[in-house]
Motif scaffolding. Structure first.
Motif, PDB file in Angstrom:
ATOM      1  N   VAL A   1      69.527  38.813  38.032  1.00 17.41           N
ATOM      2  CA  VAL A   1      69.994  38.346  36.732  1.00 17.41           C
ATOM      3  C   VAL A   1      71.506  38.396  36.787  1.00 17.41           C
ATOM      4  O   VAL A   1      72.089  39.453  37.014  1.00 17.41           O
ATOM      5  N   GLY A   2      72.149  37.264  36.624  1.00 19.57           N
ATOM      6  CA  GLY A   2      73.599  37.187  36.767  1.00 19.57           C
ATOM      7  C   GLY A   2      74.353  37.698  35.554  1.00 19.57           C
ATOM      8  O   GLY A   2      73.819  37.795  34.453  1.00 19.57           O
ATOM      9  N   VAL A   3      75.601  38.023  35.803  1.00 21.44           N
ATOM     10  CA  VAL A   3      76.511  38.418  34.729  1.00 21.44           C
ATOM     11  C   VAL A   3      77.899  37.907  35.093  1.00 21.44           C
ATOM     12  O   VAL A   3      78.287  37.889  36.265  1.00 21.44           O
ATOM     13  N   LEU A   4      78.620  37.450  34.104  1.00 26.10           N
ATOM     14  CA  LEU A   4      80.011  37.048  34.260  1.00 26.10           C
ATOM     15  C   LEU A   4      80.789  37.744  33.163  1.00 26.10           C
ATOM     16  O   LEU A   4      80.473  37.602  31.982  1.00 26.10           O
ATOM     17  N   ALA A   5      81.769  38.543  33.544  1.00 23.34           N
ATOM     18  CA  ALA A   5      82.565  39.283  32.565  1.00 23.34           C
ATOM     19  C   ALA A   5      84.032  38.918  32.773  1.00 23.34           C
ATOM     20  O   ALA A   5      84.493  38.742  33.896  1.00 23.34           O
TER      21      ALA A   5
END
Length: 88
Positions: free
Chosen positions: A77-81
């Motif tokens: 599950v990707g995340v971009l912060a």
């Protein structure tokens, strides 16, 4: 995943960690299966959360990702912060 299952997940897992608000966009995801190397397509959801940096923020995001991987049988599950300027 049914819409009811997603709504339940959102209410139980995401909203308690980010009760001030978020946006959910539906899309179509594409990824390569790590075991079979096949390209797979499936419905996806992007959850946009605008929040100030705070202690425990990363842990909250990681907990949501782990729960989603587990409940919906996902390999990742990707995340971009990132940081930026926002006002409401």
């Amino acid at each position: 995943m049914s819409d009811a299952h997603w709504q339940d997940f959102l209410a139980r897992v995401v909203t308690p960690r980010f009760p001030d608000g978020l946006t959910v966009s539906e899309g179509m995801g594409q990824w390569r299966d790590r075991v079979t190397s096949r390209i797979t397509h499936e419905p996806s959801r992007l959850v946009w959360i605008v929040t100030p940096d705070r202690p425990g923020l990363r842990q909250d995001i990681d907990a949501i990702r782990a729960a989603y991987r587990s409940e919906f049988a996902q390999q990742s599950v990707g995340v971009l912060a990132g940081s930026g300027c926002a006002a409401f």
